[in-house]
Scaffold this motif. Structure first.
Motif, PDB file in Angstrom:
ATOM      1  N   ILE A  65       0.832  -1.199   0.000  1.00  0.00           N
ATOM      2  CA  ILE A  65       0.000   0.000   0.000  1.00  0.00           C
ATOM      3  C   ILE A  65       0.867   1.249   0.000  1.00  0.00           C
ATOM      4  N   GLY A  66       2.012   1.165   0.648  1.00  0.00           N
ATOM      5  CA  GLY A  66       2.910   2.318   0.659  1.00  0.00           C
ATOM      6  C   GLY A  66       3.347   2.734  -0.731  1.00  0.00           C
ATOM      7  N   ASP A  67       3.391   1.782  -1.670  1.00  0.00           N
ATOM      8  CA  ASP A  67       3.814   2.120  -3.030  1.00  0.00           C
ATOM      9  C   ASP A  67       2.800   3.023  -3.718  1.00  0.00           C
ATOM     10  N   VAL A  68       1.473   2.719  -3.525  1.00  0.00           N
ATOM     11  CA  VAL A  68       0.466   3.543  -4.192  1.00  0.00           C
ATOM     12  C   VAL A  68       0.255   4.873  -3.473  1.00  0.00           C
ATOM     13  N   LEU A  69       0.812   4.998  -2.241  1.00  0.00           N
ATOM     14  CA  LEU A  69       0.732   6.268  -1.524  1.00  0.00           C
ATOM     15  C   LEU A  69       1.969   7.121  -1.728  1.00  0.00           C
ATOM     16  N   ALA A  70       2.883   6.616  -2.552  1.00  0.00           N
ATOM     17  CA  ALA A  70       4.110   7.368  -2.805  1.00  0.00           C
ATOM     18  C   ALA A  70       3.785   8.707  -3.453  1.00  0.00           C
TER      19      ALA A  70
END
Length: 740
Positions: free
Chosen positions: A664-669
């Protein structure tokens, strides 16, 4: 106390004595009636003796079950016609014999089988001898007793075709049938009538089977219920009398010579050499009006009569065509039906003005719009056709110059109507001449578009993302879902996507979703024997700056679906909602019907509630005062798991696929914080041949909730167009007040 009682008895002595005598007489009468009632209960009609004396065959009628029907889920039929009770019009049953199957029956079959919906030939055969007959639609009875043949036929029809046809025509194999006129007759009789139509026998009230008998569906059903009585009381060898007696007992009808202005005309031949007498007969009105002719004993006479009546019908059709042709006005294309006349001025179809480059006022919100390639090509083709036709009719005296005015109107009854003002140069004078043309581009031939078979029995899997701040509306959704959906035993599976903050606890009573989990567990246990379930998947967000609000990330919608599909499976029908929605059973049925694997996704346009404090609407109902259909909302969408995965793989270069919580952290980058796409938009761009359907949905309601900024304005007032109209109207009111 004793004195008062004795005084009461002495004053009412005769009244009390009368009551006692009445009770005594009543007891005597009840004792005397009991044995009489017992005797009546044991009394029965000696049916077995009657059957034995008359050698009546046993009629197996359907037995009515005494047990109360078990409630079960409604199973929808495969075809609309079955559910709506739509039936074919005419069934023809012919009484024949084994000796005449290859002669009389074959000739009848060749002349009428292609004109009626169903035809059957009933014969008596001691053995299974179908292989030696050159005829389909043959029904054999092994019982050789002739007087029971009508009841065998009626039982066969009642068991096999009682749900399929409106009318049943019975006749003998030596009766010629004018099938065209027979069809015309039954089409003019209401299907709600009880019909026993024919020609009465001499000095009797029964219809003559030689002339043919028409029975309605209701009469056949009534006869089927009383076949046992009809069999027992069959005392005649005449089929006409046996059928008439049975119909009269079953439904109380005698032979109807005419019904709703329709008569089954019949003609009885007195000459067997039809070749010699046909010319004389053709001059008789009763012969020309005949629907049935009997008796026909020579094989060629069937084809001779068939040719004669077909020629008669062709002449009638030609006269009708000539009559219609005279009424046709000079329209182009020739014979085009006139446009529908509106009932009032409010029903006038909208007329659009155009020139060669633009369409003016194409809708309520646009002043001018350039032509699309398709519209421009259509206009050019229409002008070219008009130009060629006009110049051909005027020997090329005019030269086309330009389109001055163009109007078009779509008429649902016939097609697209054009009114064109065209400018031509008169080649003799050099001046411009303006001509007006009215042209219709008719609707094309109606075609059936094949689509996959879908039913309302599919299981719907609902994904419901719930933030920690949405626990209260989510509990309201669960309570409404339990009463409106689960209590009706709809085939659904609710997957709660519980979205935890990075530091929130998910154990014990400290769990923010503790109450929701308990509700889900209790409800699932309550319906554990049904095809329904509520489950949850826990998703933990990574830590991010508090200044960034989670709701602003559109990419999280994809993350929830990516993770939930791992628990659901790819074969499921998935519906994405949120905690502020209110759904109905009808809405789920439309989701099932409008979502087709490998063909179509469905995006319902919800009805969004206005602020109830402002609208003063006590109930959340679909009306203009309570809310509006939010055409800008694309969050709610239904699809099949495989279709989502296929589109998501092509979409991942815009947004990475989330396979575990840590992704999920990747799409919140930071590079994805400006991502504004929706799942619906992904299907439109990367769905390939998938069709994306949008439609207003009354069964999907979105409750009002407070938001900040532009969203608050949009939710309070409606969509931007509604806001604009409201501001314009308010400014007009203010200007009027200032002038006054």
């Amino acid at each position: 106390m004793f004195k008062s009682v004795s005084r009461l008895i002495s004053n009412n002595f005769y009244v009390i004595l009368g009551i006692l005598i009445g009770l005594y007489i009543s007891s005597l009468l009840s004792d005397g009636l009991e044995p009489l009632c017992a005797k009546n209960e044991s009394f029965s009609f000696p049916k077995n003796e009657a059957i034995k004396n008359r050698a009546v065959p046993k009629v197996n009628l359907p037995k009515k079950s005494s047990a109360s029907p078990k409630k079960s889920k409604l199973v929808r039929p495969r075809y609309y016609s079955t559910e709506l009770g739509i039936r074919e019009k005419l069934f023809v049953g012919i009484f024949s014999s084994e000796e005449k199957v290859n002669t009389q029956a074959v000739h009848l079959n060749k002349t009428i089988s292609h004109l009626v919906d169903q035809i059957k030939f009933f014969i008596t055969a001691q053995y299974k001898l179908k292989s030696k007959f050159n005829l389909s639609g043959l029904v054999e009875f092994t019982d050789t007793r002739a007087k029971y043949r009508p009841f065998q036929v009626l039982k066969y029809i009642g068991d096999n075709f009682v749900q399929d046809y409106d009318y049943y025509f019975l006749a003998n194999d030596y009766t010629f049938i004018n099938a065209h006129k027979l069809n015309d007759l039954v089409k003019k009789i209401s299907v709600s009538m009880d019909v026993y139509l024919g020609s009465p026998i001499t000095d009797g009230s029964y219809c003559n089977l030689d002339a043919g008998i028409i029975l309605s569906n209701s009469v056949v059903k009534a006869v089927r219920e009383h076949l046992e009585w009809c069999v027992i009381n069959a005392i005649s060898e005449d089929h006409s009398e046996n059928i008439g007696r049975c119909v009269h007992h079953s439904i109380g009808l005698t032979c109807q010579e005419s019904l709703q202005g329709q008569t089954l005309h019949t003609f009885k031949l007195k000459h067997f050499e039809l070749n010699r007498h046909l010319f004389e007969l053709s001059k008789r009105d009763d012969f020309n009006e005949a629907i049935t002719i009997h008796p026909i004993l020579q094989s060629d006479n069937f084809y001779l009569l068939n040719a004669y009546f077909l020629k008669q019908r062709l002449a009638e059709v030609k006269r009708e065509i000539d009559s219609l042709s005279e009424d046709l006005t000079e329209v182009w294309p020739p014979g085009q039906r006139p446009g529908a006349k509106p009932a009032t001025r409010f029903d006038l179809p909208r007329q659009y003005y155009f020139n060669m480059t633009h369409m003016f006022f194409p809708d309520d919100f646009t002043n001018v719009r350039p032509h699309s390639k398709v519209d421009l090509k259509d206009i050019e083709n229409i002008i070219e056709e008009v130009k060629v036709r006009f110049q051909a009719e005027n020997s090329k005296k005019f030269q086309y110059r330009r389109l001055i005015n163009g109007y078009r109107t779509f008429d649902l009854s016939r097609g697209m109507d054009y009114v064109l003002d065209l400018g031509f140069r008169d080649l003799t004078t050099g001046k411009e001449v303006v001509k007006r043309f009215e042209v219709c581009k008719p609707l094309g031939k109606v075609e059936f578009v094949p689509v996959p078979y879908v039913t309302e029995n599919s299981r719907v899997t609902i994904i419901l993302p719930v933030q920690e701040t949405e626990v209260e509306p989510a509990l309201e959704f669960l309570q409404g879902y339990s009463s409106a959906i689960m209590d009706r035993k709809e085939k659904t599976f609710l997957m709660l996507a519980l979205l935890y903050q990075s530091e929130s606890s998910n154990k014990g009573t400290d769990d923010v979703f503790y109450e929701m989990k308990n509700f889900a567990t209790r409800t699932t246990n309550k319906y554990k024997n049904e095809d329904m379930k509520i489950a949850w998947v826990s998703i933990r967000w990574p830590a991010w700056p508090t200044a960034l609000k989670m709701e602003s990330f559109k990419s999280l919608d994809f993350a929830v679906v990516d993770l939930a599909l791992k628990k659901i499976g790819l074969e499921s029908l998935v519906l994405v909602l949120d905690a502020h929605t209110n759904i109905s059973s009808d809405f789920l049925n439309r989701v099932r019907m409008n979502t087709i694997p490998n063909v179509q996704i469905f995006s319902p346009i919800p009805f969004r509630q206005y602020n109830p404090k402002i609208s003063q609407a006590s109930n959340f109902e679909v009306n203009k005062n309570g809310g509006h259909f939010d055409k800008e909302e694309y969050k709610y969408v239904s699809f099949y798991g495989k279709d989502y995965v296929n589109a998501r793989k092509q979409h991942q270069h815009l947004l990475p696929i989330v396979r575990v919580d840590n992704d999920i952290g990747d799409v919140l980058a930071e590079q994805y914080r400006g991502f504004a796409g929706t799942i619906f938009e992904m299907f439109v761009k990367f769905g390939g041949d998938l069709h994306a359907m949008r439609a207003t949905e009354m069964g999907l309601k979105v409750k009002y909730r407070e938001q900040s900024g532009a969203d608050r304005c949009n939710l309070f007032l409606g969509n931007p167009s509604q806001l604009g109209r409201l501001l314009v109207s308010k400014m007009g009111e203010i200007s009027e007040l200032s002038q006054n």
